[in-house]
Enzyme design. Structure first.
Site, PDB file in Angstrom:
ATOM      1  N   ASN A  34      -8.185  -8.238  -3.105  1.00 45.94           N
ATOM      2  CA  ASN A  34      -7.197  -7.165  -2.953  1.00 45.94           C
ATOM      3  C   ASN A  34      -5.792  -7.885  -2.348  1.00 45.94           C
ATOM      4  O   ASN A  34      -5.993  -8.380  -1.374  1.00 45.94           O
ATOM      5  CB  ASN A  34      -7.481  -5.792  -2.485  1.00 45.94           C
ATOM      6  N   GLU A  80      -2.571  -6.090  -0.755  1.00 52.36           N
ATOM      7  CA  GLU A  80      -1.863  -4.980  -0.240  1.00 52.36           C
ATOM      8  C   GLU A  80      -0.256  -5.443   0.128  1.00 52.36           C
ATOM      9  O   GLU A  80      -0.038  -6.370   0.039  1.00 52.36           O
ATOM     10  CB  GLU A  80      -2.576  -4.261   0.856  1.00 52.36           C
ATOM     11  N   CYS A 101      -5.570  -4.660  -6.894  1.00 49.88           N
ATOM     12  CA  CYS A 101      -6.875  -4.777  -6.690  1.00 49.88           C
ATOM     13  C   CYS A 101      -7.370  -6.066  -6.903  1.00 49.88           C
ATOM     14  O   CYS A 101      -6.961  -6.617  -7.352  1.00 49.88           O
ATOM     15  CB  CYS A 101      -7.473  -3.711  -7.601  1.00 49.88           C
ATOM     16  N   GLU A 104     -10.312  -6.792  -8.767  1.00 51.07           N
ATOM     17  CA  GLU A 104     -10.437  -7.069 -10.070  1.00 51.07           C
ATOM     18  C   GLU A 104      -9.315  -7.464 -10.885  1.00 51.07           C
ATOM     19  O   GLU A 104      -9.397  -8.225 -11.693  1.00 51.07           O
ATOM     20  CB  GLU A 104     -11.045  -5.683 -10.752  1.00 51.07           C
ATOM     21  N   CYS A 113     -11.867   1.226  -9.458  1.00 53.14           N
ATOM     22  CA  CYS A 113     -10.911   2.269  -9.653  1.00 53.14           C
ATOM     23  C   CYS A 113     -10.539   2.435 -11.132  1.00 53.14           C
ATOM     24  O   CYS A 113     -10.953   1.698 -11.932  1.00 53.14           O
ATOM     25  CB  CYS A 113      -9.488   2.182  -8.924  1.00 53.14           C
ATOM     26  N   CYS A 126      -8.532  -0.349 -12.775  1.00 49.98           N
ATOM     27  CA  CYS A 126      -9.520  -1.613 -12.953  1.00 49.98           C
ATOM     28  C   CYS A 126     -10.448  -1.245 -14.095  1.00 49.98           C
ATOM     29  O   CYS A 126     -10.716  -2.383 -14.966  1.00 49.98           O
ATOM     30  CB  CYS A 126     -10.034  -2.233 -11.676  1.00 49.98           C
TER      31      CYS A 126
HETATM   32  N1  THU Z   1      -9.526  -1.834  -4.066  1.00 49.36           N
HETATM   33  C1  THU Z   1     -10.045  -2.923  -4.905  1.00 49.36           C
HETATM   34  O1  THU Z   1      -9.549  -3.872  -4.910  1.00 49.36           O
HETATM   35  N2  THU Z   1     -10.959  -2.707  -5.919  1.00 49.36           N
HETATM   36  C2  THU Z   1     -11.825  -1.606  -6.041  1.00 49.36           C
HETATM   37  O2  THU Z   1     -12.680  -1.460  -7.049  1.00 49.36           O
HETATM   38  C3  THU Z   1     -11.352  -0.470  -5.117  1.00 49.36           C
HETATM   39  C4  THU Z   1     -10.173  -0.472  -4.251  1.00 49.36           C
HETATM   40  C5  THU Z   1      -8.751  -1.942  -2.978  1.00 49.36           C
HETATM   41  C6  THU Z   1      -7.417  -1.474  -3.308  1.00 49.36           C
HETATM   42  C7  THU Z   1      -6.967  -1.500  -1.926  1.00 49.36           C
HETATM   43  O3  THU Z   1      -6.261  -2.478  -1.502  1.00 49.36           O
HETATM   44  C8  THU Z   1      -8.117  -1.212  -1.121  1.00 49.36           C
HETATM   45  O4  THU Z   1      -9.070  -1.459  -1.984  1.00 49.36           O
HETATM   46  C9  THU Z   1      -8.274   0.538  -0.716  1.00 49.36           C
HETATM   47  O5  THU Z   1      -8.248   1.349  -1.730  1.00 49.36           O
END
Ligand code: THU
Length: 130
Positions: free
Chosen positions: A39, A41, A50, A52, A83, A86
């Site tokens: 991920n 941000e 994310c 994925e 999520c 994804c």
């Molecule tokens: N996140 C992912 O990268 N993948 C997931 O399957 C769930 C959430 C990340 C997004 C964000 O940067 C952090 O987790 C908190 O939501």
């Protein structure tokens, strides 16, 4: 090394200063290659991506087109599920029976499939006109 180990390795590279929740994802493509994502941000929160999505983007940029297997890992009390967005992204490039391993850094794993994660998925067939 297992696909979960690969996801754990790339997870360490995540840029997650806002959630402090690092996620790693590893894809083995049907073409036989490994693609990794974490991920990333952003201070403008909705602009984050994310793990994925990063792994899928890496796969497509390499030239591979189909997912054979996925692993996702986070430091979570229970195996972290992708999520909703994804799930749809994975379904674009994976058959429903593609295995998805959800893992925690503590060693818990849960095996599921793309179809179990996204039942009733919207796909290209729904856009066909009679
Ligand atoms: N996140 C992912 O990268 N993948 C997931 O399957 C769930 C959430 C990340 C997004 C964000 O940067 C952090 O987790 C908190 O939501």
């Amino acid at each position: 090394m297992s696909l979960v180990d690969d996801a754990a390795r790339v997870r360490l590279n995540a840029h997650a200063p806002y959630s402090n929740f690092k996620v790693g994802a590893a894809i083995r493509s049907v073409e036989g290659n490994l693609h990794l994502g974490c991920n990333v941000e952003n201070v403008a929160y909705p602009e984050g991506t994310c793990a994925e999505a990063g792994a899928i983007a890496a796969m497509i940029a390499t030239g591979d087109r189909r997912i054979a297997e996925v692993a996702v890992i986070a430091d979570s009390p229970s195996p972290v599920p992708p999520c909703g967005g994804c799930r749809q992204k994975l379904a674009e490039f994976a058959d429903g029976d593609v295995p998805v391993t959800l893992a925690t850094t503590g060693g818990a794993t849960l095996r599921t499939t793309v179809a179990e994660l996204l039942p009733g998925a919207f796909d290209a067939g729904h856009m066909e006109r009679s």
